[in-house]
Design a protein around this motif. Structure first.
Motif, PDB file in Angstrom:
ATOM      1  N   LEU A 124      51.630  47.617  38.511  1.00  0.00           N
ATOM      2  CA  LEU A 124      52.433  48.388  37.507  1.00  0.00           C
ATOM      3  C   LEU A 124      53.911  47.718  37.241  1.00  0.00           C
ATOM      4  O   LEU A 124      54.580  47.748  36.293  1.00  0.00           O
ATOM      5  CB  LEU A 124      52.422  49.771  38.017  1.00  0.00           C
ATOM      6  CG  LEU A 124      51.285  50.741  38.034  1.00  0.00           C
ATOM      7  CD1 LEU A 124      51.357  52.030  38.639  1.00  0.00           C
ATOM      8  CD2 LEU A 124      50.557  50.416  36.656  1.00  0.00           C
ATOM      9  N   ILE A 125      54.598  47.155  38.359  1.00  0.00           N
ATOM     10  CA  ILE A 125      55.824  46.581  38.293  1.00  0.00           C
ATOM     11  C   ILE A 125      55.589  45.300  37.310  1.00  0.00           C
ATOM     12  O   ILE A 125      56.356  45.012  36.294  1.00  0.00           O
ATOM     13  CB  ILE A 125      56.276  45.993  39.341  1.00  0.00           C
ATOM     14  CG1 ILE A 125      56.938  47.304  40.401  1.00  0.00           C
ATOM     15  CG2 ILE A 125      57.404  45.254  39.415  1.00  0.00           C
ATOM     16  CD1 ILE A 125      57.163  47.015  41.728  1.00  0.00           C
ATOM     17  N   ALA A 133      43.587  51.770  51.697  1.00  0.00           N
ATOM     18  CA  ALA A 133      44.484  52.804  51.096  1.00  0.00           C
ATOM     19  C   ALA A 133      45.946  52.104  50.873  1.00  0.00           C
ATOM     20  O   ALA A 133      46.532  52.153  49.928  1.00  0.00           O
ATOM     21  CB  ALA A 133      44.737  54.042  52.130  1.00  0.00           C
ATOM     22  N   VAL A 134      46.533  51.360  51.969  1.00  0.00           N
ATOM     23  CA  VAL A 134      47.728  50.750  51.851  1.00  0.00           C
ATOM     24  C   VAL A 134      47.621  49.684  51.029  1.00  0.00           C
ATOM     25  O   VAL A 134      48.636  49.264  50.308  1.00  0.00           O
ATOM     26  CB  VAL A 134      48.249  50.365  53.401  1.00  0.00           C
ATOM     27  CG1 VAL A 134      49.374  49.478  53.258  1.00  0.00           C
ATOM     28  CG2 VAL A 134      48.474  51.732  54.387  1.00  0.00           C
ATOM     29  N   GLY A 135      46.699  48.827  51.076  1.00  0.00           N
ATOM     30  CA  GLY A 135      46.552  47.542  50.085  1.00  0.00           C
ATOM     31  C   GLY A 135      46.382  47.934  48.954  1.00  0.00           C
ATOM     32  O   GLY A 135      46.740  47.212  47.940  1.00  0.00           O
ATOM     33  N   GLY A 136      45.613  48.947  48.431  1.00  0.00           N
ATOM     34  CA  GLY A 136      45.161  49.175  47.398  1.00  0.00           C
ATOM     35  C   GLY A 136      46.586  49.889  46.629  1.00  0.00           C
ATOM     36  O   GLY A 136      46.639  49.371  45.466  1.00  0.00           O
ATOM     37  N   ALA A 137      47.341  50.835  47.380  1.00  0.00           N
ATOM     38  CA  ALA A 137      48.611  51.330  46.745  1.00  0.00           C
ATOM     39  C   ALA A 137      49.736  50.256  46.762  1.00  0.00           C
ATOM     40  O   ALA A 137      50.114  50.210  45.585  1.00  0.00           O
ATOM     41  CB  ALA A 137      49.266  52.201  47.656  1.00  0.00           C
ATOM     42  N   ILE A 183      55.892  38.578  31.809  1.00  0.00           N
ATOM     43  CA  ILE A 183      54.843  38.376  32.660  1.00  0.00           C
ATOM     44  C   ILE A 183      53.555  38.468  31.969  1.00  0.00           C
ATOM     45  O   ILE A 183      52.682  37.661  32.159  1.00  0.00           O
ATOM     46  CB  ILE A 183      54.831  39.101  34.045  1.00  0.00           C
ATOM     47  CG1 ILE A 183      56.006  38.835  34.794  1.00  0.00           C
ATOM     48  CG2 ILE A 183      53.583  39.134  34.728  1.00  0.00           C
ATOM     49  CD1 ILE A 183      56.136  39.829  36.288  1.00  0.00           C
ATOM     50  N   GLY A 184      53.570  39.552  30.951  1.00  0.00           N
ATOM     51  CA  GLY A 184      52.081  39.600  29.933  1.00  0.00           C
ATOM     52  C   GLY A 184      51.111  40.299  30.744  1.00  0.00           C
ATOM     53  O   GLY A 184      50.143  40.058  30.543  1.00  0.00           O
ATOM     54  N   MET A 185      51.701  41.175  31.753  1.00  0.00           N
ATOM     55  CA  MET A 185      50.310  41.865  32.696  1.00  0.00           C
ATOM     56  C   MET A 185      49.852  43.071  31.905  1.00  0.00           C
ATOM     57  O   MET A 185      50.836  43.977  31.177  1.00  0.00           O
ATOM     58  CB  MET A 185      50.872  42.258  33.847  1.00  0.00           C
ATOM     59  CG  MET A 185      49.611  42.906  34.604  1.00  0.00           C
ATOM     60  SD  MET A 185      48.675  41.994  35.764  1.00  0.00           S
ATOM     61  CE  MET A 185      49.787  41.033  36.740  1.00  0.00           C
ATOM     62  N   THR A 186      48.543  43.374  31.763  1.00  0.00           N
ATOM     63  CA  THR A 186      47.996  44.439  31.166  1.00  0.00           C
ATOM     64  C   THR A 186      47.760  45.581  32.319  1.00  0.00           C
ATOM     65  O   THR A 186      47.762  45.307  33.575  1.00  0.00           O
ATOM     66  CB  THR A 186      46.591  44.222  30.203  1.00  0.00           C
ATOM     67  OG1 THR A 186      45.870  43.864  31.108  1.00  0.00           O
ATOM     68  CG2 THR A 186      46.819  43.152  29.196  1.00  0.00           C
ATOM     69  N   LEU A 187      47.340  46.723  31.952  1.00  0.00           N
ATOM     70  CA  LEU A 187      46.777  47.635  32.774  1.00  0.00           C
ATOM     71  C   LEU A 187      45.701  47.309  33.426  1.00  0.00           C
ATOM     72  O   LEU A 187      45.558  47.852  34.635  1.00  0.00           O
ATOM     73  CB  LEU A 187      46.881  49.093  31.847  1.00  0.00           C
ATOM     74  CG  LEU A 187      48.077  49.738  31.522  1.00  0.00           C
ATOM     75  CD1 LEU A 187      47.791  51.050  30.999  1.00  0.00           C
ATOM     76  CD2 LEU A 187      48.795  50.128  32.858  1.00  0.00           C
TER      77      LEU A 187
END
Length: 165
Positions: A76-77, A65-69, A84-88
């Protein structure tokens, strides 16, 4: 929902009588466990009654839970910062990696920790006394508790409720 009650007895004979009282009260076989000092466990307590649980599973769930969050927030940041060019999809991948890393590291730490009952009453166990741990619904626990106290057991201040049971 099951609750866990803990009783303290002084001798193996009292422990055997306490187990009998719990069985007569309707506590299931897998709802009864004994915790004792290692030399007592090895010599006298049947293998099926030993409580040797660790915090492996609860720690793994908490780590996931903590690692996933944490991974999701980091992803998302990264999505919000255009250079950075990160997608969803990338953010979801970072969340998955975070969950895996959190699960693995927390599970490794949790596997080294003994059960919360043993941790709380370690001094009593090391002095040679035996813990009788019963897990069940309130009606059966109350009946078992009366029988355990009648054979010399002392109710210890510990209650744990499990939504998973």
């Amino acid at each position: 929902m099951n609750t866990k009650h803990v009783y303290l007895v002084d001798t193996l004979d009292e422990a055997a009588q306490a187990v009998g009282a719990a069985r007569r009260a309707g506590i299931a076989e897998d709802g009864i466990a004994l915790i004792a000092r290692h030399d007592i466990e090895l010599d006298a307590i049947p293998e099926g009654m030993l409580d040797s649980r660790t915090d492996f599973a609860p720690a793994a769930l908490q780590g996931a839970a903590v690692g996933g969050a944490t991974g999701l927030v980091a992803g998302l940041i990264a999505v919000a910062i255009p250079p950075i060019g990160m997608t969803l999809v990338g953010a979801a991948a970072v969340a998955a990696v975070g969950a895996l890393a959190g699960t693995w590291s927390s599970a490794m730490m949790g596997s080294a920790l003994p059960d919360p009952v043993r941790r709380k009453f370690e001094a009593e166990v090391e002095s040679g006394r035996i813990l009788v741990v019963i897990d069940g619904d309130e009606e059966h626990l109350n009946a078992a508790g009366a029988g355990i106290v009648a054979v010399g057991g002392t109710r210890m201040p510990f209650e744990e409720t499990s939504a998973l049971s």
